[in-house]
Motif scaffolding. Structure first.
Motif, PDB file in Angstrom:
ATOM      1  N   LYS A   1      30.609  45.565  32.710  1.00 15.41           N
ATOM      2  CA  LYS A   1      30.419  44.686  33.863  1.00 15.41           C
ATOM      3  C   LYS A   1      31.516  44.969  34.880  1.00 15.41           C
ATOM      4  CE  LYS A   1      28.134  40.794  31.546  1.00 15.41           C
ATOM      5  NZ  LYS A   1      26.863  40.890  32.303  1.00 15.41           N
ATOM      6  N   LEU A   2      31.153  44.880  36.139  1.00 17.59           N
ATOM      7  CA  LEU A   2      32.117  45.083  37.221  1.00 17.59           C
ATOM      8  C   LEU A   2      32.569  43.726  37.740  1.00 17.59           C
ATOM      9  CD1 LEU A   2      33.490  47.198  39.098  1.00 17.59           C
ATOM     10  CD2 LEU A   2      31.585  46.810  40.680  1.00 17.59           C
ATOM     11  N   GLY A   3      33.849  43.451  37.586  1.00 15.06           N
ATOM     12  CA  GLY A   3      34.406  42.180  38.047  1.00 15.06           C
ATOM     13  C   GLY A   3      35.356  42.390  39.214  1.00 15.06           C
ATOM     14  N   ARG A   4      35.257  41.497  40.201  1.00 16.96           N
ATOM     15  CA  ARG A   4      36.161  41.537  41.342  1.00 16.96           C
ATOM     16  C   ARG A   4      36.857  40.188  41.418  1.00 16.96           C
ATOM     17  NH1 ARG A   4      33.684  45.664  45.703  1.00 16.96           N
ATOM     18  NH2 ARG A   4      35.836  45.424  46.420  1.00 16.96           N
ATOM     19  N   TRP A   5      38.194  40.211  41.514  1.00 14.46           N
ATOM     20  CA  TRP A   5      39.009  39.006  41.399  1.00 14.46           C
ATOM     21  C   TRP A   5      39.979  38.893  42.559  1.00 14.46           C
ATOM     22  CZ3 TRP A   5      38.102  36.400  36.651  1.00 14.46           C
ATOM     23  CH2 TRP A   5      37.415  37.146  35.695  1.00 14.46           C
ATOM     24  N   LYS A   6      40.166  37.655  43.032  1.00 12.57           N
ATOM     25  CA  LYS A   6      41.208  37.354  44.010  1.00 12.57           C
ATOM     26  C   LYS A   6      41.844  36.015  43.651  1.00 12.57           C
ATOM     27  CE  LYS A   6      40.076  39.856  48.243  1.00 12.57           C
ATOM     28  NZ  LYS A   6      39.912  39.735  49.709  1.00 12.57           N
ATOM     29  N   ARG A   7      43.008  35.787  44.194  1.00 13.71           N
ATOM     30  CA  ARG A   7      43.639  34.505  43.973  1.00 13.71           C
ATOM     31  C   ARG A   7      42.855  33.409  44.690  1.00 13.71           C
ATOM     32  NH1 ARG A   7      47.889  38.108  44.676  1.00 13.71           N
ATOM     33  NH2 ARG A   7      49.370  38.223  42.934  1.00 13.71           N
ATOM     34  N   SER A   8      42.768  32.261  44.063  1.00 22.50           N
ATOM     35  CA  SER A   8      42.078  31.127  44.683  1.00 22.50           C
ATOM     36  C   SER A   8      42.881  30.620  45.866  1.00 22.50           C
ATOM     37  CB  SER A   8      41.892  30.007  43.662  1.00 22.50           C
ATOM     38  OG  SER A   8      43.166  29.482  43.279  1.00 22.50           O
TER      39      SER A   8
END
Length: 270
Positions: A258-265
């Motif tokens: 799976k490709l996950g993209r994350w940023k700080r909330s």
């Protein structure tokens, strides 16, 4: 702006921890709860057999076991002998797709556990300067020799370094993790998340190509379910922008990534 890497700090005592857990790099299929390790597809074959029946995988296991307490020793030997079945010999297809569609952030980028460096080179361009780090000196040397004469060579750097103790002089706009999270011992994953948090700019992005997405017990490779990422990234203030199946996975890994993209909330940035 080029990254200044002259101020790197190394702590060799921690290399052994990462070394011992990186055995997952030679596995491209997840384990079922009862199955033995499976061999992965390499650049010359698309078939998968048990590790015991695959000479290269079996030899790699011998090398890692023999050098278990020697920092990077087993991995150096595997590169010297050409026993590198985890290396598909080309950039990860989804990385190429993200670059071609303009879906990768510009700025400074990091690829931990970069191996022979294909993804580093695929990402690098005038708008995106990329650093690839790996604990195996032979891999870094090979990457430098293979790619130093390319037209975009001014936009990437390869460095032998321990992810957990490396101290770059500048923060990153992008960090790309693939077959690194699943390689480290599960108890080290919180430290992985804290290191990501430490090295990523406030509005930077973490891209994780999650593998193997399964519920098997043990490892490496240790299972890399979405919940495993959430468990360590949420306390650091990261939230998933998107998580999708990787339809561009190579055949042996299809359905297991799976490709996950994350940023700080926004809350964590206040």
């Amino acid at each position: 702006m080029m990254l200044d890497i002259k101020g790197v700090i190394f702590n060799k005592s921690s290399l052994g921890q990462v070394l011992a857990s990186r055995r997952s790099l030679f596995l491209q299929r997840p384990l079922s709860s009862q199955a033995k390790p499976r061999a992965m597809d390499n650049s010359n074959s698309s078939s998968s057999t048990s590790s015991a029946a695959n000479p290269k995988v079996h030899r790699l296991q011998q090398l890692i076991s023999h050098h278990e307490y020697s920092p990077s020793g087993g991995w150096e030997k595997s590169w010297e002998e050409g026993v590198t079945p985890w290396d598909i010999g080309r950039p990860t297809p989804v990385v190429v797709h993200l670059r071609q569609t303009g879906a990768l952030p510009f700025g400074n980028a990091l690829v931990p556990g970069c191996g022979s460096g294909h993804d580093v080179v695929a990402m690098a361009c005038p708008e995106r300067r990329v650093v690839g780090i790996d604990i195996a000196e032979f891999a870094i040397k090979k990457a430098k020799e293979s790619f130093s004469s390319l037209p975009n060579a001014n936009y990437f750097t390869f460095l032998k370094a321990d992810f957990f103790t490396w101290r770059p002089n500048e923060l990153f706009d992008l960090i790309f993790d693939y077959t690194f999270f699943c390689a480290i011992e599960p108890e080290m994953r919180s430290a992985w998340a804290r290191k990501i948090d430490e090295m990523l700019k406030p509005h930077g992005e973490l891209i994780t190509l999650m593998f193997p997405v399964s519920d098997h017990v043990g490892g490496p490779p240790y299972k890399a379910a979405v919940s495993d990422y959430e468990e360590v990234l949420h306390p650091c203030g990261f939230e998933a922008i998107s998580i999708v199946d990787n339809d561009l996975a190579i055949k042996p890994r299809m359905g297991n990534e799976k490709l996950g993209r994350w940023k700080r909330s926004q809350k964590s940035l206040l």
